[in-house]
Scaffold this motif. Structure first.
Motif, PDB file in Angstrom:
ATOM      1  N   GLU A   1       8.372  -8.766   2.247  1.00  0.00           N
ATOM      2  CA  GLU A   1       8.554  -9.962   1.434  1.00  0.00           C
ATOM      3  C   GLU A   1      10.011 -10.105   1.004  1.00  0.00           C
ATOM      4  O   GLU A   1      10.563 -11.200   1.002  1.00  0.00           O
TER       5      GLU A   1
ATOM      6  N   GLN B   1      -1.585   4.924   6.733  1.00  0.00           N
ATOM      7  CA  GLN B   1      -0.730   4.973   5.557  1.00  0.00           C
ATOM      8  C   GLN B   1      -1.592   4.890   4.306  1.00  0.00           C
ATOM      9  O   GLN B   1      -2.662   4.295   4.313  1.00  0.00           O
ATOM     10  N   SER B   2      -1.092   5.484   3.258  1.00  0.00           N
ATOM     11  CA  SER B   2      -1.799   5.383   1.992  1.00  0.00           C
ATOM     12  C   SER B   2      -1.631   3.972   1.439  1.00  0.00           C
ATOM     13  O   SER B   2      -0.810   3.184   1.911  1.00  0.00           O
ATOM     14  N   ILE B   3      -2.416   3.648   0.441  1.00  0.00           N
ATOM     15  CA  ILE B   3      -2.375   2.320  -0.166  1.00  0.00           C
ATOM     16  C   ILE B   3      -0.992   2.034  -0.745  1.00  0.00           C
ATOM     17  O   ILE B   3      -0.449   0.938  -0.589  1.00  0.00           O
ATOM     18  N   SER B   4      -0.407   3.034  -1.403  1.00  0.00           N
ATOM     19  CA  SER B   4       0.914   2.814  -2.001  1.00  0.00           C
ATOM     20  C   SER B   4       1.970   2.588  -0.918  1.00  0.00           C
ATOM     21  O   SER B   4       2.872   1.766  -1.089  1.00  0.00           O
ATOM     22  N   GLU B   5       1.868   3.293   0.200  1.00  0.00           N
ATOM     23  CA  GLU B   5       2.819   3.083   1.294  1.00  0.00           C
ATOM     24  C   GLU B   5       2.648   1.696   1.904  1.00  0.00           C
ATOM     25  O   GLU B   5       3.631   1.028   2.235  1.00  0.00           O
ATOM     26  N   GLN B   6       1.408   1.258   2.067  1.00  0.00           N
ATOM     27  CA  GLN B   6       1.160  -0.085   2.593  1.00  0.00           C
ATOM     28  C   GLN B   6       1.741  -1.141   1.655  1.00  0.00           C
ATOM     29  O   GLN B   6       2.323  -2.128   2.104  1.00  0.00           O
ATOM     30  N   ARG B   7       1.588  -0.934   0.351  1.00  0.00           N
ATOM     31  CA  ARG B   7       2.118  -1.886  -0.632  1.00  0.00           C
ATOM     32  C   ARG B   7       3.641  -1.931  -0.567  1.00  0.00           C
ATOM     33  O   ARG B   7       4.242  -3.002  -0.603  1.00  0.00           O
ATOM     34  N   GLU B   8       4.267  -0.758  -0.452  1.00  0.00           N
ATOM     35  CA  GLU B   8       5.729  -0.724  -0.357  1.00  0.00           C
ATOM     36  C   GLU B   8       6.215  -1.439   0.900  1.00  0.00           C
ATOM     37  O   GLU B   8       7.201  -2.176   0.853  1.00  0.00           O
ATOM     38  N   GLU B   9       5.529  -1.220   2.022  1.00  0.00           N
ATOM     39  CA  GLU B   9       5.907  -1.901   3.268  1.00  0.00           C
ATOM     40  C   GLU B   9       5.786  -3.419   3.114  1.00  0.00           C
ATOM     41  O   GLU B   9       6.654  -4.170   3.545  1.00  0.00           O
ATOM     42  N   ARG B  10       4.697  -3.869   2.505  1.00  0.00           N
ATOM     43  CA  ARG B  10       4.483  -5.306   2.311  1.00  0.00           C
ATOM     44  C   ARG B  10       5.554  -5.897   1.403  1.00  0.00           C
ATOM     45  O   ARG B  10       6.108  -6.967   1.681  1.00  0.00           O
ATOM     46  N   LYS B  11       5.904  -5.176   0.322  1.00  0.00           N
ATOM     47  CA  LYS B  11       6.938  -5.673  -0.584  1.00  0.00           C
ATOM     48  C   LYS B  11       8.291  -5.721   0.116  1.00  0.00           C
ATOM     49  O   LYS B  11       9.074  -6.657  -0.100  1.00  0.00           O
TER      50      LYS B  11
END
Length: 93
Positions: free
Chosen positions: A59, A46-56
């Protein structure tokens, strides 16, 4: 004789240099492939932005939406003055 040789080398340099560079490149490419071996199959990352969205999203789903941070707690996240000189609880002597 030497000046005539340099004139010939300078004139025909592109015709000699390209095939030599091509052979060196092919040999280097094949040696690198031989040393590294067969490329391993990698699953799509996954791209960095996709990883960030998944993490958010994780949360958000883990929190109770009715709980929130009070304004008194948010005060600690406001920008502080330089060296905390303007804060009443800190006394500088």
């Amino acid at each position: 004789m030497l000046p005539a040789f340099w004139i010939l080398v300078r004139t025909y340099a592109p015709y000699v240099t390209f095939p030599v560079a091509f052979v060196v490149g092919v040999v280097g490419y094949n040696m690198e492939w031989f040393i590294r071996g067969k490329p391993q199959e990698t699953k799509e990352e996954q791209s960095i932005s996709e990883q960030r969205e998944e993490r958010k999203l994780q949360e958000i789903t883990g929190k109770d939406p009715t709980e929130f941070v009070s304004l008194k707690d948010k005060l600690e996240f406001t920008p502080r003055a330089v060296l905390n000189r303007n804060r009443p609880e800190k006394k500088w002597d």
